[in-house]
Design a protein around this motif. Structure first.
Motif, PDB file in Angstrom:
ATOM      1  N   TYR A 179       3.888   5.966   2.658  1.00 43.67           N
ATOM      2  CA  TYR A 179       3.950   3.998   2.365  1.00 43.67           C
ATOM      3  C   TYR A 179       3.295   2.775   2.573  1.00 43.67           C
ATOM      4  O   TYR A 179       2.633   2.425   1.999  1.00 43.67           O
ATOM      5  N   GLU A 239      -0.603   3.488   2.047  1.00 41.43           N
ATOM      6  CA  GLU A 239      -0.572   3.083   0.884  1.00 41.43           C
ATOM      7  C   GLU A 239      -1.105   1.421   0.933  1.00 41.43           C
ATOM      8  O   GLU A 239      -1.818   0.693   0.703  1.00 41.43           O
ATOM      9  N   SER A 240      -0.101   1.004   1.692  1.00 41.51           N
ATOM     10  CA  SER A 240      -0.164  -0.749   1.418  1.00 41.51           C
ATOM     11  C   SER A 240      -0.780  -1.167   3.074  1.00 41.51           C
ATOM     12  O   SER A 240      -1.754  -2.330   2.628  1.00 41.51           O
ATOM     13  N   THR A 241      -1.327  -0.359   3.664  1.00 39.39           N
ATOM     14  CA  THR A 241      -2.529  -1.064   4.631  1.00 39.39           C
ATOM     15  C   THR A 241      -3.592  -0.338   4.484  1.00 39.39           C
ATOM     16  O   THR A 241      -4.587  -1.192   4.188  1.00 39.39           O
ATOM     17  N   TYR A 242      -3.778   0.572   4.389  1.00 33.02           N
ATOM     18  CA  TYR A 242      -5.725   1.379   3.378  1.00 33.02           C
ATOM     19  C   TYR A 242      -6.000   1.664   2.609  1.00 33.02           C
ATOM     20  O   TYR A 242      -6.777   2.029   1.900  1.00 33.02           O
ATOM     21  N   LYS A 243      -5.192   1.532   1.845  1.00 31.06           N
ATOM     22  CA  LYS A 243      -5.564   1.888  -0.061  1.00 31.06           C
ATOM     23  C   LYS A 243      -5.615   3.294  -0.330  1.00 31.06           C
ATOM     24  O   LYS A 243      -5.947   3.472  -1.116  1.00 31.06           O
ATOM     25  N   VAL A 244      -4.914   4.358   0.347  1.00 30.92           N
ATOM     26  CA  VAL A 244      -5.231   5.454  -0.029  1.00 30.92           C
ATOM     27  C   VAL A 244      -3.750   5.469  -0.542  1.00 30.92           C
ATOM     28  O   VAL A 244      -2.289   5.575  -0.337  1.00 30.92           O
ATOM     29  N   PRO A 245      -3.420   5.882  -1.694  1.00 34.11           N
ATOM     30  CA  PRO A 245      -2.424   6.395  -2.569  1.00 34.11           C
ATOM     31  C   PRO A 245      -1.520   7.523  -1.833  1.00 34.11           C
ATOM     32  O   PRO A 245      -1.685   8.076  -0.975  1.00 34.11           O
TER      33      PRO A 245
END
Length: 131
Positions: free
Chosen positions: A72, A75-81
């Motif tokens: 998570y 996902e929130s830092t690097y926009k990788v799902p």
């Protein structure tokens, strides 16, 4: 010979349909962490079967607990799902094995540095003495 019961097959199919979406990500985490944990296990000197099994259980359990949070954050830092990074995160946690002390020491040092910088900034804003 007795005839096979179809109710057992129905219950099994129903259980797979209900638990499949929930158990799938955890199975991925467990197998990726297990694959990663085999790496440090292979370098451990003279380990017994019981010690090896305890090590694998400990590392895989740690991966199960930490992987969701780490995925998570990625996902929130690097926009990788998160769905795409779960296996890599679990493998990395498993591959770290017993190497958590340097990581925790580094995180502690970063936190101390951050707190000291924030303390100095507040001292400057209040007009108090700074070191």
């Amino acid at each position: 010979m007795a005839e096979p019961s179809t109710s057992t097959l129905s219950i099994t199919a129903l259980a797979i349909a209900v638990l499949g979406p929930m158990a799938g990500p955890y199975a991925l985490i467990v197998f990726a962490a297990l694959a990663g944990a085999l790496w440090p296990l292979s370098t451990m000197p003279t380990v017994t079967r019981l010690q090896g099994a305890a090590f694998l259980v400990r590392v895989v359990a740690l991966a199960v607990v930490l992987t969701g949070t780490a995925a998570y954050w990625i996902e929130s830092t690097y926009k990788v799902p998160a769905v795409e990074s779960v296996a890599l995160v679990a493998f990395a946690i498993g591959a770290m094995g017993n190497g958590w002390r340097p990581v925790l020491a580094g995180l502690r040092g970063a936190l101390v540095n951050l707190v000291s910088r924030l303390g100095k900034q507040r001292g400057d804003q209040r007009g108090g003495p700074t070191q």
